[in-house]
Each structure stands twice: as C-alpha cells, then as structure tokens.
Design an enzyme around this catalytic site. Structure first.
Site, mmCIF file in Angstrom:
data_model
loop_
_atom_site.group_PDB
_atom_site.id
_atom_site.type_symbol
_atom_site.label_atom_id
_atom_site.label_comp_id
_atom_site.label_asym_id
_atom_site.label_seq_id
_atom_site.Cartn_x
_atom_site.Cartn_y
_atom_site.Cartn_z
ATOM 1 N N CYS A 274 43.862 49.261 41.672
ATOM 2 C CA CYS A 274 43.468 49.048 43.068
ATOM 3 C C CYS A 274 43.037 47.623 43.382
ATOM 4 O O CYS A 274 43.676 46.947 44.190
ATOM 5 C CB CYS A 274 42.349 50.016 43.428
ATOM 6 S SG CYS A 274 42.799 51.715 43.089
HETATM 7 C C1 UGA Z 1 38.064 51.100 43.051
HETATM 8 C C2 UGA Z 1 36.943 51.253 44.082
HETATM 9 O O1 UGA Z 1 35.676 51.148 43.439
HETATM 10 C C3 UGA Z 1 37.040 52.588 44.817
HETATM 11 O O2 UGA Z 1 36.051 52.670 45.824
HETATM 12 C C4 UGA Z 1 38.429 52.695 45.442
HETATM 13 O O3 UGA Z 1 38.609 53.937 46.098
HETATM 14 C C5 UGA Z 1 39.481 52.562 44.356
HETATM 15 O O4 UGA Z 1 39.325 51.288 43.701
HETATM 16 C C6 UGA Z 1 40.833 52.654 45.010
HETATM 17 O O5 UGA Z 1 41.183 51.773 45.795
HETATM 18 O O6 UGA Z 1 41.507 53.678 44.832
HETATM 19 P P1 UGA Z 1 38.438 51.952 40.537
HETATM 20 O O7 UGA Z 1 39.615 51.036 40.526
HETATM 21 O O8 UGA Z 1 38.569 53.334 40.029
HETATM 22 O O9 UGA Z 1 37.861 52.075 42.046
HETATM 23 O O10 UGA Z 1 37.327 51.278 39.613
HETATM 24 P P2 UGA Z 1 35.962 50.468 39.810
HETATM 25 O O11 UGA Z 1 34.862 51.278 39.283
HETATM 26 O O12 UGA Z 1 35.839 49.958 41.178
HETATM 27 O O13 UGA Z 1 36.201 49.261 38.799
HETATM 28 C C7 UGA Z 1 37.298 48.362 38.968
HETATM 29 C C8 UGA Z 1 37.227 47.267 37.939
HETATM 30 O O14 UGA Z 1 36.142 46.382 38.220
HETATM 31 C C9 UGA Z 1 37.009 47.741 36.501
HETATM 32 O O15 UGA Z 1 37.821 46.989 35.634
HETATM 33 C C10 UGA Z 1 35.534 47.460 36.249
HETATM 34 O O16 UGA Z 1 35.240 47.272 34.894
HETATM 35 C C11 UGA Z 1 35.349 46.185 37.051
HETATM 36 N N1 UGA Z 1 33.956 45.936 37.490
HETATM 37 C C12 UGA Z 1 33.330 46.818 38.309
HETATM 38 C C13 UGA Z 1 33.324 44.761 37.103
HETATM 39 O O17 UGA Z 1 33.886 43.928 36.370
HETATM 40 N N2 UGA Z 1 32.045 44.519 37.558
HETATM 41 C C14 UGA Z 1 31.408 45.391 38.384
HETATM 42 O O18 UGA Z 1 30.248 45.098 38.774
HETATM 43 C C15 UGA Z 1 32.054 46.567 38.748
#
Ligand code: UGA
Length: 446
Positions: A274
């Site tokens: 995403c």
């Molecule tokens: C993300 C959004 O959080 C959801 O709200 C959205 O619905 C979804 O995309 C989508 O568009 O379908 P997701 O991709 O499942 O969800 O995962 P996240 O938890 O957002 O993490 C994304 C990435 O960012 C991961 O690699 C995580 O490790 C990284 N991350 C997250 C960081 O490096 N730092 C942070 O503070 C948070």
C-alpha cells in the site's frame, strides 16, 4: 442489521475481498465471493485462504460451516441476487508509478455483462484503491456502455475505501472505530443503501462525493508514509549527533499535537502493498495535474535510502562482510503477515549477499514465500534459534515480539546485533553484544 443482505464480493478471494466477505458473512449476511482464480475459489469454499491473515481462517471456517459464505467463478448468478456488490480487484503499481487498472476494468466488464439481465436496483461499491476520478471516468462509463443500464437510475455507486492493516485486518473491518467509515456516493440513495449496511458498526460514517472518497484513501496513506520518512530523517540526524531517537520520540509524543501511536517508528522504512504504491501513484497524479509533489517524492526517496543507510551501518561496524555468517530475523514487510511485497528485507538481504555474507534467514510466516525471491542463495531456518546458532551477526528486519526476547541472542556465536526496527531493549542484552540501530548512538554502551 436484523435480516442479512445478499452481497457479492468481486475479487473476493484477494486480500481485501476475502477479509470483507468473511467479516460481512460473520455479521449475518449471505456473501458470495466471485473470483477468476479457480484454486483460490476452491480454498475459500473450504474455509481456507491462500494468504496468512490473523483470525481470517477462523471466521472463514465458521461462516462456511453456517453456509453464509460461498465462492464461485460465475458472475451472473450472484450479481443477479445481490443488493450490494463490492468491487475489490487489485490495482498494482506499473513501472512508471501509475496504477494498473486492468484488473478493475476486467472485473467491471464482467459485472456489466451480468447486469444486463439484472432487474432489481443494487449498489456497486468500489473498495479497490483507485485514483480520484477513476470511478466517474472509467468504471461508471464502462458499466453503462456494456450493460445498457444507467447509474443513478438502475443502480447506485459508492466508493468505500478500505483502511485495513495487514495483520489486524479482521479486527479493523469488524471494529472500524479508529479508522472510521468513508462513503463517497453518486447520489443520496446510493449512500443511504450502503450506510444501512454499516449501521451495526461502532464507527463514525463520513459521507462525501466519489472523487473525495478516492482522494481520502491516498491522502491518508501518503500522510502516514510521510510521517515514517520524517521519523527516519530525524533518526538519521540523531545517529550522526550521538542522540538516541527513541528518547527524542518520547519527547515528540508528549506534545498532544503529535501524540502517541503516530507512525514515527524509525528504522529500515516502509514496505507492503500500500504505502509505496499509493505514494508513487499520488506523486504521478500530482505531476499530471501540474503540481510538483515535493513531500511525496522526498517520502519515497528517504524510504528507498533507509536500507542503504542500514547496510552502511552494518559495514561500518563489522568491516568486510565476506564469509561472515549473518542471521536475518524477519522477512515480511511487517510482522504478523506472510506478505513480502516491497519488504525492506529484500534490498537488505540482496545487499548482504552482494558483499559475500552467508545468510541464514528466518520468518515464521513468510519463510516459505521467500524461496521464490532468494532461491538457494540463502539458508532457510525453521526457528530464530536455528538461524542464530552459528551466526557472527544478526539483523532484525520486522518488529515481531518474538525477536524482543534478549535471551534469544545468547544462542549467537558472534556479538553483532543490528536492529532494523528497534524491537530489542538493548539494555537487557548480555554485555558482550555490540548493538547498532538507526537512530541509536554508535559506540553507546549497552
Ligand atoms: C497500511 C495502512 O496502515 C492502512 O491504514 C491501510 O488501510 C493499508 O495500508 C492499505 O492501504 O490497505 P499496512 O500496509 O498493512 O497498512 O501496514 P502498516 O502497519 O501501515 O505498515 C506499513 C509499513 O510501514 C511496514 O513496513 C511497517 O514496518 C512500516 N512502519 C510502520 C514503519 O516503518 N514505521 C512506523 O512507525 C509504522
């Protein structure tokens, strides 16, 4: 809602489709997943999923046993009987950063052909992530042209973006209070129809136009991705100034305008299906409408650079990596999933291999899938301990709670730990270890 509705979910065995279908069936509706993949259709009918998602198979089995969910390759039958049809086709990235609409177009054509013989009013709900303007300029005209029916008269249309996070998608769908529900409506009747479906959910509903709802989805993901890149930039500066970013983060979170729970965990950057794709697509859209997307481009640039920054840290700390045995803990783009799409572990693993390191990788969920990316270039371990036993160094690439146990590292032969997600409290590690992380002062005593 007392009496369940008949609902079809197109693209119903994919990640968003199957989660939505299972949760809606769990809420008491009769749901039919329509998909073009026979294997996934067969799996769904057995209450199984082709991908791992927390709790999904549990509720799939439950709703399949109660005969409230079935899957099929046929569009006509389910659409004929449905009062709501969800469109959940995938919109992957193209090489130029735009989204590839071919799956959405193909599914729309199939829906339109099935519509020709449908008599009753229904609402088509777009859950696929599409650029602002796509529903009005691509989906609706295609539907009308092929079916001979009129949007707003014979059927309604809504855009209802999904806000599911991998690893907690079932919970996010059933309890959407934190994210809220956004409904972009073609007209009041379409919006009323879909709002009724969400009546029993404890969450605010925001009703708006179709184009606005499409934009909200992109703006949210871009906003969150920008926060992550911001945190990474500050952490990179902290590193050079011998300041611990985790302490800075605590100070940031004290300000209620910033607040706790923000996406400001620094490390190796964001991956997944995403954030990278959506930020790229929004940047492309900006350029097409004559806006230079400075923040969006910087967000992507910083993110692309974080694995390189991390690899430099490894190189600076260890020196020559040739023949060095490295345990890589975590491969998925985040913990709790088997999804490797745009995972930051990929450039890190490839970078280490290019420098001659010998890798023992472990991921409890994504280990199997990783074989299609790394082939026999790495050794696959069945447990974290197995990967660590002969390791000179260890690299953590997902924020899994399993890797937070300091005792785990006592199995290591060597002393180097590189924490790409700051999951370990290094103060609890045995003092023989040399701990390094982005935003952690180099040479700090642990
Ligand atoms: C993300 C959004 O959080 C959801 O709200 C959205 O619905 C979804 O995309 C989508 O568009 O379908 P997701 O991709 O499942 O969800 O995962 P996240 O938890 O957002 O993490 C994304 C990435 O960012 C991961 O690699 C995580 O490790 C990284 N991350 C997250 C960081 O490096 N730092 C942070 O503070 C948070």
């Amino acid at each position: 809602m007392k009496d369940g509705l008949n609902i079809s979910v197109i693209g119903g065995t994919g990640y968003v489709g199957l989660t939505a279908a299972a949760c809606l069936a769990y809420k008491g509706h009769m749901v039919c997943c329509v998909d073009i993949d026979p294997e996934k259709v067969q799996l769904a009918n057995q209450g199984l999923s082709a991908f791992y998602e927390n709790d999904l198979e549990k509720i799939l089995k439950h709703v399949a046993s109660e005969r409230r969910l079935m899957a099929t390759l046929d569009y006509k039958g389910p659409i004929k009987d449905s009062s709501i049809v969800f469109l959940c086709a995938g919109t992957p990235s193209r090489k130029d950063g735009d989204i590839d609409l071919s799956q959405v177009r193909e599914a729309t054509r199939s829906i339109a052909r099935a519509l020709k013989t449908k008599k009753d009013y229904f609402v088509l709900v777009i859950k696929s992530t599409v650029m602002p303007g796509t529903t009005e300029s691509v989906i609706i005209p295609l539907l009308e042209r092929i079916s001979g029916k009129r949007a707003g008269k014979d059927f309604g249309v809504c855009v209802n973006p999904e806000f599911l996070r991998e690893g907690s998608a079932v919970k996010d769908f059933l309890f959407p209070k934190e994210q809220g529900i956004v409904i972009g409506e073609l007209d009041e009747k379409s919006g009323d129809w879909l709002s009724k479906l969400y009546q029993g959910f404890d969450a605010g509903i925001f009703r708006t136009t179709i184009n606005t709802a499409e934009m909200i989805k992109y703006a949210r993901n871009a906003y969150l991705a920008k926060d992550i890149s911001f945190a990474n930039e500050i952490a990179n500066i902290c590193q050079r100034c011998n300041i611990d970013f985790l302490e800075v983060k605590k100070g940031l979170e004290m300000d209620s305008r910033i607040g706790k729970g923000r996406f400001i965990n620094a490390g190796i950057g964001f991956g997944g299906s995403c954030f990278p794709k959506d930020v790229r697509a929004l940047a492309r859209k900006a350029e097409k409408v004559g806006i230079k997307p400075r923040i969006l481009r910087a967000t992507l640039e910083i993110n692309d650079y974080q694995p390189k920054t991390f690899l430099s840290l490894v190189r600076q700390t260890i020196g020559n990596l040739k023949g060095v045995k490295v345990a890589v803990l975590g491969l998925a783009f985040k913990s709790g999933t088997d999804d490797l799409r745009e995972s930051r572990s990929i450039p890190i693993v490839l970078g280490l291999l290019a420098e001659g390191a010998v890798l023992h990788v472990f991921d409890s969920k994504a280990g199997g899938r990783a074989k299609s990316i790394f082939g026999n270039k790495v050794h696959y371990s069945g447990t974290a301990k197995e990967a660590l036993i002969s390791a000179d160094a260890c690299i953590i690439t997902t924020e899994s709670a399993e890797f937070a146990d300091p005792k785990l590292y006592d199995h290591m032969r060597g002393n180097f730990i590189f924490d790409g997600r700051r999951v370990l409290n290094c103060k609890r590690l045995n003092r023989r270890f040399i701990y390094a992380a982005i935003g952690f002062p180099a040479g700090d005593k642990i």
